[in-house]
Motif scaffolding. Structure first.
Motif, PDB file in Angstrom:
ATOM      1  N   LEU A 151       0.834  -1.208   0.000  1.00  0.00           N
ATOM      2  CA  LEU A 151       0.000   0.000   0.000  1.00  0.00           C
ATOM      3  C   LEU A 151       0.865   1.254   0.000  1.00  0.00           C
ATOM      4  O   LEU A 151       0.575   2.232  -0.702  1.00  0.00           O
ATOM      5  CB  LEU A 151      -0.917  -0.006   1.225  1.00  0.00           C
ATOM      6  CG  LEU A 151      -1.834   1.212   1.391  1.00  0.00           C
ATOM      7  CD1 LEU A 151      -2.765   1.350   0.192  1.00  0.00           C
ATOM      8  CD2 LEU A 151      -2.633   1.110   2.686  1.00  0.00           C
ATOM      9  N   THR A 152       1.945   1.207   0.767  1.00  0.00           N
ATOM     10  CA  THR A 152       2.872   2.344   0.830  1.00  0.00           C
ATOM     11  C   THR A 152       3.474   2.644  -0.536  1.00  0.00           C
ATOM     12  O   THR A 152       3.520   3.814  -0.968  1.00  0.00           O
ATOM     13  CB  THR A 152       4.003   2.060   1.835  1.00  0.00           C
ATOM     14  OG1 THR A 152       3.452   1.903   3.138  1.00  0.00           O
ATOM     15  CG2 THR A 152       5.018   3.195   1.844  1.00  0.00           C
ATOM     16  N   LEU A 153       3.925   1.618  -1.220  1.00  0.00           N
ATOM     17  CA  LEU A 153       4.540   1.817  -2.532  1.00  0.00           C
ATOM     18  C   LEU A 153       3.521   2.328  -3.548  1.00  0.00           C
ATOM     19  O   LEU A 153       3.840   3.200  -4.363  1.00  0.00           O
ATOM     20  CB  LEU A 153       5.164   0.509  -3.023  1.00  0.00           C
ATOM     21  CG  LEU A 153       6.396   0.029  -2.239  1.00  0.00           C
ATOM     22  CD1 LEU A 153       6.869  -1.317  -2.762  1.00  0.00           C
ATOM     23  CD2 LEU A 153       7.530   1.044  -2.312  1.00  0.00           C
ATOM     24  N   VAL A 154       2.307   1.808  -3.498  1.00  0.00           N
ATOM     25  CA  VAL A 154       1.264   2.268  -4.422  1.00  0.00           C
ATOM     26  C   VAL A 154       0.982   3.754  -4.217  1.00  0.00           C
ATOM     27  O   VAL A 154       0.920   4.543  -5.179  1.00  0.00           O
ATOM     28  CB  VAL A 154      -0.027   1.446  -4.233  1.00  0.00           C
ATOM     29  CG1 VAL A 154      -1.192   2.100  -5.002  1.00  0.00           C
ATOM     30  CG2 VAL A 154       0.168   0.016  -4.731  1.00  0.00           C
ATOM     31  N   LEU A 155       0.805   4.164  -2.962  1.00  0.00           N
ATOM     32  CA  LEU A 155       0.523   5.568  -2.665  1.00  0.00           C
ATOM     33  C   LEU A 155       1.710   6.457  -3.004  1.00  0.00           C
ATOM     34  O   LEU A 155       1.553   7.538  -3.606  1.00  0.00           O
ATOM     35  CB  LEU A 155       0.164   5.728  -1.194  1.00  0.00           C
ATOM     36  CG  LEU A 155      -1.168   5.112  -0.743  1.00  0.00           C
ATOM     37  CD1 LEU A 155      -1.339   5.253   0.764  1.00  0.00           C
ATOM     38  CD2 LEU A 155      -2.330   5.769  -1.465  1.00  0.00           C
ATOM     39  N   SER A 156       2.906   6.021  -2.629  1.00  0.00           N
ATOM     40  CA  SER A 156       4.103   6.811  -2.884  1.00  0.00           C
ATOM     41  C   SER A 156       4.322   7.020  -4.379  1.00  0.00           C
ATOM     42  O   SER A 156       4.568   8.150  -4.841  1.00  0.00           O
ATOM     43  CB  SER A 156       5.321   6.121  -2.268  1.00  0.00           C
ATOM     44  OG  SER A 156       6.502   6.852  -2.506  1.00  0.00           O
ATOM     45  N   PHE A 157       4.216   5.960  -5.146  1.00  0.00           N
ATOM     46  CA  PHE A 157       4.433   6.061  -6.590  1.00  0.00           C
ATOM     47  C   PHE A 157       3.325   6.860  -7.267  1.00  0.00           C
ATOM     48  O   PHE A 157       3.556   7.514  -8.290  1.00  0.00           O
ATOM     49  CB  PHE A 157       4.530   4.668  -7.203  1.00  0.00           C
ATOM     50  CG  PHE A 157       5.740   3.880  -6.751  1.00  0.00           C
ATOM     51  CD1 PHE A 157       6.799   4.509  -6.114  1.00  0.00           C
ATOM     52  CD2 PHE A 157       5.822   2.510  -6.955  1.00  0.00           C
ATOM     53  CE1 PHE A 157       7.917   3.797  -5.694  1.00  0.00           C
ATOM     54  CE2 PHE A 157       6.937   1.781  -6.541  1.00  0.00           C
ATOM     55  CZ  PHE A 157       7.980   2.429  -5.908  1.00  0.00           C
ATOM     56  N   SER A 158       2.119   6.820  -6.705  1.00  0.00           N
ATOM     57  CA  SER A 158       1.014   7.610  -7.259  1.00  0.00           C
ATOM     58  C   SER A 158       1.315   9.099  -7.131  1.00  0.00           C
ATOM     59  O   SER A 158       1.054   9.880  -8.052  1.00  0.00           O
ATOM     60  CB  SER A 158      -0.292   7.275  -6.526  1.00  0.00           C
ATOM     61  OG  SER A 158      -0.667   5.932  -6.747  1.00  0.00           O
ATOM     62  N   LEU A 168       8.489   6.967   3.964  1.00  0.00           N
ATOM     63  CA  LEU A 168       9.052   6.894   5.307  1.00  0.00           C
ATOM     64  C   LEU A 168       8.005   6.455   6.321  1.00  0.00           C
ATOM     65  O   LEU A 168       8.254   5.586   7.168  1.00  0.00           O
ATOM     66  CB  LEU A 168       9.631   8.253   5.709  1.00  0.00           C
ATOM     67  CG  LEU A 168      10.895   8.719   4.981  1.00  0.00           C
ATOM     68  CD1 LEU A 168      11.296  10.098   5.472  1.00  0.00           C
ATOM     69  CD2 LEU A 168      12.034   7.738   5.190  1.00  0.00           C
ATOM     70  N   GLY A 169       6.822   7.077   6.244  1.00  0.00           N
ATOM     71  CA  GLY A 169       5.760   6.753   7.190  1.00  0.00           C
ATOM     72  C   GLY A 169       5.294   5.316   7.055  1.00  0.00           C
ATOM     73  O   GLY A 169       5.120   4.604   8.056  1.00  0.00           O
ATOM     74  N   GLY A 170       5.088   4.875   5.815  1.00  0.00           N
ATOM     75  CA  GLY A 170       4.644   3.503   5.578  1.00  0.00           C
ATOM     76  C   GLY A 170       5.668   2.481   6.033  1.00  0.00           C
ATOM     77  O   GLY A 170       5.312   1.437   6.594  1.00  0.00           O
ATOM     78  N   ALA A 171       6.950   2.781   5.805  1.00  0.00           N
ATOM     79  CA  ALA A 171       8.004   1.868   6.237  1.00  0.00           C
ATOM     80  C   ALA A 171       8.023   1.737   7.750  1.00  0.00           C
ATOM     81  O   ALA A 171       8.213   0.636   8.287  1.00  0.00           O
ATOM     82  CB  ALA A 171       9.355   2.361   5.729  1.00  0.00           C
ATOM     83  N   ALA A 172       7.806   2.852   8.445  1.00  0.00           N
ATOM     84  CA  ALA A 172       7.785   2.823   9.910  1.00  0.00           C
ATOM     85  C   ALA A 172       6.645   1.943  10.417  1.00  0.00           C
ATOM     86  O   ALA A 172       6.828   1.124  11.335  1.00  0.00           O
ATOM     87  CB  ALA A 172       7.652   4.241  10.455  1.00  0.00           C
ATOM     88  N   VAL A 173       5.458   2.100   9.821  1.00  0.00           N
ATOM     89  CA  VAL A 173       4.304   1.295  10.233  1.00  0.00           C
ATOM     90  C   VAL A 173       4.554  -0.182   9.941  1.00  0.00           C
ATOM     91  O   VAL A 173       4.268  -1.060  10.775  1.00  0.00           O
ATOM     92  CB  VAL A 173       3.027   1.768   9.507  1.00  0.00           C
ATOM     93  CG1 VAL A 173       1.856   0.835   9.802  1.00  0.00           C
ATOM     94  CG2 VAL A 173       2.672   3.193   9.910  1.00  0.00           C
ATOM     95  N   GLY A 232      12.819  -3.761   2.304  1.00  0.00           N
ATOM     96  CA  GLY A 232      12.576  -3.764   0.862  1.00  0.00           C
ATOM     97  C   GLY A 232      11.766  -2.575   0.397  1.00  0.00           C
ATOM     98  O   GLY A 232      11.826  -2.182  -0.772  1.00  0.00           O
ATOM     99  N   ILE A 233      10.988  -1.970   1.307  1.00  0.00           N
ATOM    100  CA  ILE A 233      10.235  -0.753   0.965  1.00  0.00           C
ATOM    101  C   ILE A 233      11.203   0.341   0.523  1.00  0.00           C
ATOM    102  O   ILE A 233      10.979   1.019  -0.485  1.00  0.00           O
ATOM    103  CB  ILE A 233       9.409  -0.264   2.167  1.00  0.00           C
ATOM    104  CG1 ILE A 233       8.443  -1.343   2.628  1.00  0.00           C
ATOM    105  CG2 ILE A 233       8.650   1.016   1.816  1.00  0.00           C
ATOM    106  CD1 ILE A 233       7.655  -0.972   3.860  1.00  0.00           C
TER     107      ILE A 233
END
Length: 278
Positions: free
Chosen positions: A64-71, A86-91, A108-109
């Motif tokens: 989900l983090t990668l999808v949002l970040s790349f969007s 950064l935030g998604g990786a922390a979670v 890997g994120i």
């Protein structure tokens, strides 16, 4: 020619054409190609580390983090992309830690996300961005080629026998020399300039590319795999092919960003401006 060699040759040609075409086009075309590569890299990483089976939540948050970040990148909002990453990786790491998953598995994120942001921002839409990416790619490719063939021909002391027994100091040194040389040539073909900045940046990119290669070898050895996947016929996976580019792109982006204080233009232009002495 053996069947495996044919597959490697065809795959290499197809990938080279795709890389050159997308780099030439820039903009959304380049961003989409790099983003797809980022997703595939994370897929390989999560497969190697078995994150999907160790922590479904951590893996889900990572995707989900990668999808949002790349969007955000597609909408030209790199700052938001970086913050989300950064935030998604922390979670994801919190979820992983609760289930006894190592930080390496969740990292890997970063491995998939940072180079996508770096390359997309370096390229941009203009000609300066085109030069910046070509500069980075040509150095990495030259380093890889000369390190491999010179290392095979000369041999000698191993560079990191515990991580990658096939790599030698002779290959690393000749790879570095080739990377710096190609960097100088690429600048001089457009316009002489940049002074000492050019070989320094070229050396930094070349060395970081070799470190990226060693890092990927360490990850595979840590988890006991030979190839990151079989997605590329005859070559293994995208991590295997892009390990040098991943680290080199990040270093190039950091250098460009640090020099952004000199002007208000985008980071890819900053890098090219200093290289070309414009």
């Amino acid at each position: 020619m053996s069947r495996e060699l044919k597959l490697r040759t065809i795959s290499a040609i197809v990938l080279a054409i795709l890389a050159i075409f997308s780099t030439w086009m820039g903009g959304k075309v380049f961003a989409c190609v790099v983003i797809v590569a980022g997703f595939l890299i994370y897929y390989e990483w999560s497969t190697i580390t078995a994150l999907r089976s160790k922590s479904i939540r951590a893996n889900g948050v990572a995707w989900l983090t990668l999808v949002l970040s790349f969007s955000f990148l597609l909408f030209d909002l790199p700052i938001y992309a970086f913050v989300v990453l950064l935030g998604g990786a922390a979670v994801a790491m919190i979820f992983g830690a609760r289930q006894g998953v190592s930080a390496v598995s969740v990292a890997g994120i970063f491995y998939a996300g940072f180079p996508v942001i770096a390359l997309t921002e370096l390229r941009g839409d203009g000609l300066f961005g085109l030069f910046a990416v070509i500069f980075v790619l040509s150095i990495v490719w030259a380093t890889d080629i000369f390190a491999y063939f010179c290392g095979k021909a000369i041999g000698g002391r191993k560079l990191a026998p515990a991580i990658s027994p096939g790599k030698t100091w002779s290959g690393a040194i000749f790879g570095l020399a080739a990377g710096v040389g190609v960097g100088l040539i690429s600048v001089m073909m457009l316009r002489y300039g940049g002074g000492i900045f050019v070989p320094i940046v070229a050396a930094a990119i070349s060395i970081s590319g070799q470190i990226g290669d060693l890092f990927e070898s360490w990850i595979k050895r840590r988890y006991g795999v030979k190839d990151s996947s079989q997605l590329i016929p005859g070559h293994g996976g995208f991590m295997d092919r892009l390990d040098g580019v991943i680290f080199a792109a990040i270093i190039a982006f950091v250098i460009a960003t640090l020099n952004q204080y000199y002007s208000g233009i985008d980071s890819s232009s900053i890098l090219a401006v200093h290289l070309l002495d414009l």
